[in-house]
Design a protein around this motif. Sequence first.
Motif, PDB file in Angstrom:
ATOM      1  N   GLU A   1      -7.223 -10.206   3.158  1.00  0.00           N
ATOM      2  CA  GLU A   1      -5.789 -10.180   2.902  1.00  0.00           C
ATOM      3  C   GLU A   1      -5.312  -8.734   2.777  1.00  0.00           C
ATOM      4  OE1 GLU A   1      -5.266 -14.448   0.597  1.00  0.00           O
ATOM      5  OE2 GLU A   1      -4.874 -12.579  -0.467  1.00  0.00           O
ATOM      6  N   ARG A   2      -4.018  -8.567   3.008  1.00  0.00           N
ATOM      7  CA  ARG A   2      -3.440  -7.239   2.841  1.00  0.00           C
ATOM      8  C   ARG A   2      -3.466  -6.857   1.363  1.00  0.00           C
ATOM      9  NH1 ARG A   2       1.744  -6.140   6.430  1.00  0.00           N
ATOM     10  NH2 ARG A   2       2.586  -7.857   5.174  1.00  0.00           N
ATOM     11  N   GLU A   3      -3.810  -5.607   1.081  1.00  0.00           N
ATOM     12  CA  GLU A   3      -3.942  -5.170  -0.308  1.00  0.00           C
ATOM     13  C   GLU A   3      -3.177  -3.874  -0.553  1.00  0.00           C
ATOM     14  OE1 GLU A   3      -8.047  -4.323  -1.209  1.00  0.00           O
ATOM     15  OE2 GLU A   3      -8.148  -2.646   0.203  1.00  0.00           O
ATOM     16  N   PHE A   4      -2.798  -3.694  -1.791  1.00  0.00           N
ATOM     17  CA  PHE A   4      -2.088  -2.493  -2.225  1.00  0.00           C
ATOM     18  C   PHE A   4      -3.017  -1.287  -2.172  1.00  0.00           C
ATOM     19  CE2 PHE A   4       0.744   0.137  -4.583  1.00  0.00           C
ATOM     20  CZ  PHE A   4      -0.006   0.827  -5.512  1.00  0.00           C
ATOM     21  N   VAL A   5      -2.471  -0.167  -1.703  1.00  0.00           N
ATOM     22  CA  VAL A   5      -3.230   1.082  -1.666  1.00  0.00           C
ATOM     23  C   VAL A   5      -2.589   2.126  -2.584  1.00  0.00           C
ATOM     24  CG1 VAL A   5      -3.978   3.032  -0.228  1.00  0.00           C
ATOM     25  CG2 VAL A   5      -4.054   0.684   0.680  1.00  0.00           C
ATOM     26  N   ALA A   6      -1.284   2.354  -2.392  1.00  0.00           N
ATOM     27  CA  ALA A   6      -0.607   3.409  -3.152  1.00  0.00           C
ATOM     28  C   ALA A   6       0.894   3.168  -3.114  1.00  0.00           C
ATOM     29  CB  ALA A   6      -0.919   4.778  -2.555  1.00  0.00           C
ATOM     30  N   ALA A   7       1.589   3.808  -4.056  1.00  0.00           N
ATOM     31  CA  ALA A   7       3.039   3.752  -4.063  1.00  0.00           C
ATOM     32  C   ALA A   7       3.578   5.047  -4.644  1.00  0.00           C
ATOM     33  CB  ALA A   7       3.542   2.557  -4.870  1.00  0.00           C
ATOM     34  N   ILE A   8       4.778   5.383  -4.225  1.00  0.00           N
ATOM     35  CA  ILE A   8       5.436   6.574  -4.745  1.00  0.00           C
ATOM     36  C   ILE A   8       6.876   6.214  -5.055  1.00  0.00           C
ATOM     37  CG2 ILE A   8       5.914   7.417  -2.395  1.00  0.00           C
ATOM     38  CD1 ILE A   8       5.617  10.288  -3.587  1.00  0.00           C
ATOM     39  N   SER A   9       7.307   6.597  -6.247  1.00  0.00           N
ATOM     40  CA  SER A   9       8.661   6.264  -6.662  1.00  0.00           C
ATOM     41  C   SER A   9       9.676   7.207  -6.018  1.00  0.00           C
ATOM     42  CB  SER A   9       8.765   6.344  -8.189  1.00  0.00           C
ATOM     43  OG  SER A   9       8.799   7.711  -8.607  1.00  0.00           O
ATOM     44  N   TRP A  10      10.958   6.917  -6.226  1.00  0.00           N
ATOM     45  CA  TRP A  10      12.038   7.748  -5.721  1.00  0.00           C
ATOM     46  C   TRP A  10      11.955   9.155  -6.307  1.00  0.00           C
ATOM     47  CZ3 TRP A  10      11.809   3.641  -8.722  1.00  0.00           C
ATOM     48  CH2 TRP A  10      12.119   3.818 -10.068  1.00  0.00           C
ATOM     49  N   SER A  11      11.365   9.276  -7.517  1.00  0.00           N
ATOM     50  CA  SER A  11      11.279  10.583  -8.167  1.00  0.00           C
ATOM     51  C   SER A  11       9.931  11.264  -7.975  1.00  0.00           C
ATOM     52  CB  SER A  11      11.545  10.424  -9.669  1.00  0.00           C
ATOM     53  OG  SER A  11      10.606   9.558 -10.243  1.00  0.00           O
ATOM     54  N   GLY A  12       9.020  10.616  -7.250  1.00  0.00           N
ATOM     55  CA  GLY A  12       7.740  11.240  -6.948  1.00  0.00           C
ATOM     56  C   GLY A  12       6.571  10.800  -7.784  1.00  0.00           C
ATOM     57  N   ASN A  13       6.758   9.865  -8.708  1.00  0.00           N
ATOM     58  CA  ASN A  13       5.610   9.329  -9.448  1.00  0.00           C
ATOM     59  C   ASN A  13       4.743   8.502  -8.510  1.00  0.00           C
ATOM     60  OD1 ASN A  13       6.456  10.412 -11.927  1.00  0.00           O
ATOM     61  ND2 ASN A  13       7.839   8.700 -12.251  1.00  0.00           N
ATOM     62  N   THR A  14       3.434   8.621  -8.688  1.00  0.00           N
ATOM     63  CA  THR A  14       2.520   7.948  -7.771  1.00  0.00           C
ATOM     64  C   THR A  14       1.574   6.995  -8.492  1.00  0.00           C
ATOM     65  OG1 THR A  14       0.987   9.817  -7.898  1.00  0.00           O
ATOM     66  CG2 THR A  14       2.577   9.824  -6.094  1.00  0.00           C
ATOM     67  N   TYR A  15       1.128   5.992  -7.770  1.00  0.00           N
ATOM     68  CA  TYR A  15       0.217   4.975  -8.282  1.00  0.00           C
ATOM     69  C   TYR A  15      -0.782   4.636  -7.179  1.00  0.00           C
ATOM     70  CZ  TYR A  15       3.948   4.627 -11.656  1.00  0.00           C
ATOM     71  OH  TYR A  15       4.890   4.942 -12.598  1.00  0.00           O
TER      72      TYR A  15
END
Length: 124
Positions: free
Chosen positions: A44-58
């Motif tokens: 299945e497709r899985e989460f890798v990373a995300a970046i907010s509008w202000s540049g916070n990353t996960y």
Amino acid sequence: QVQLIESGGGLVQAGGSLRLSCAASGRTFSNYAMGWFRQAPGKEREFVAAISWSGNTYFADSVKGRFTTSRDNAKNTVYLQMNTLKPEDTAIYYCASTRRQNYLPLREPDYDYWGQGTQVTVSS
């Protein structure tokens, strides 16, 4: 109409690096979070990373310390820098975004717009 176009995929040896790009169009880019997902064959497709509008990353635990993500709002582009690649990173990589401003989901169902994907293959 929102469009997301990924590029930068390819074939790389284990331990190597790649940088993916995702160019967005159709609205004010800087107001929206961006996510990266991947789908390996048979999985299945899985989460890798995300970046907010202000540049916070996960990041997903599987890529922490190896992947980074950044955005250039002037170019309407988000990047995924992938270092120390492993064969298990082989997948189609997608960028995604949401309809809502100032909203940072980490789950696939919460994203509304998707790119076409770019193949990343890591050889052992």
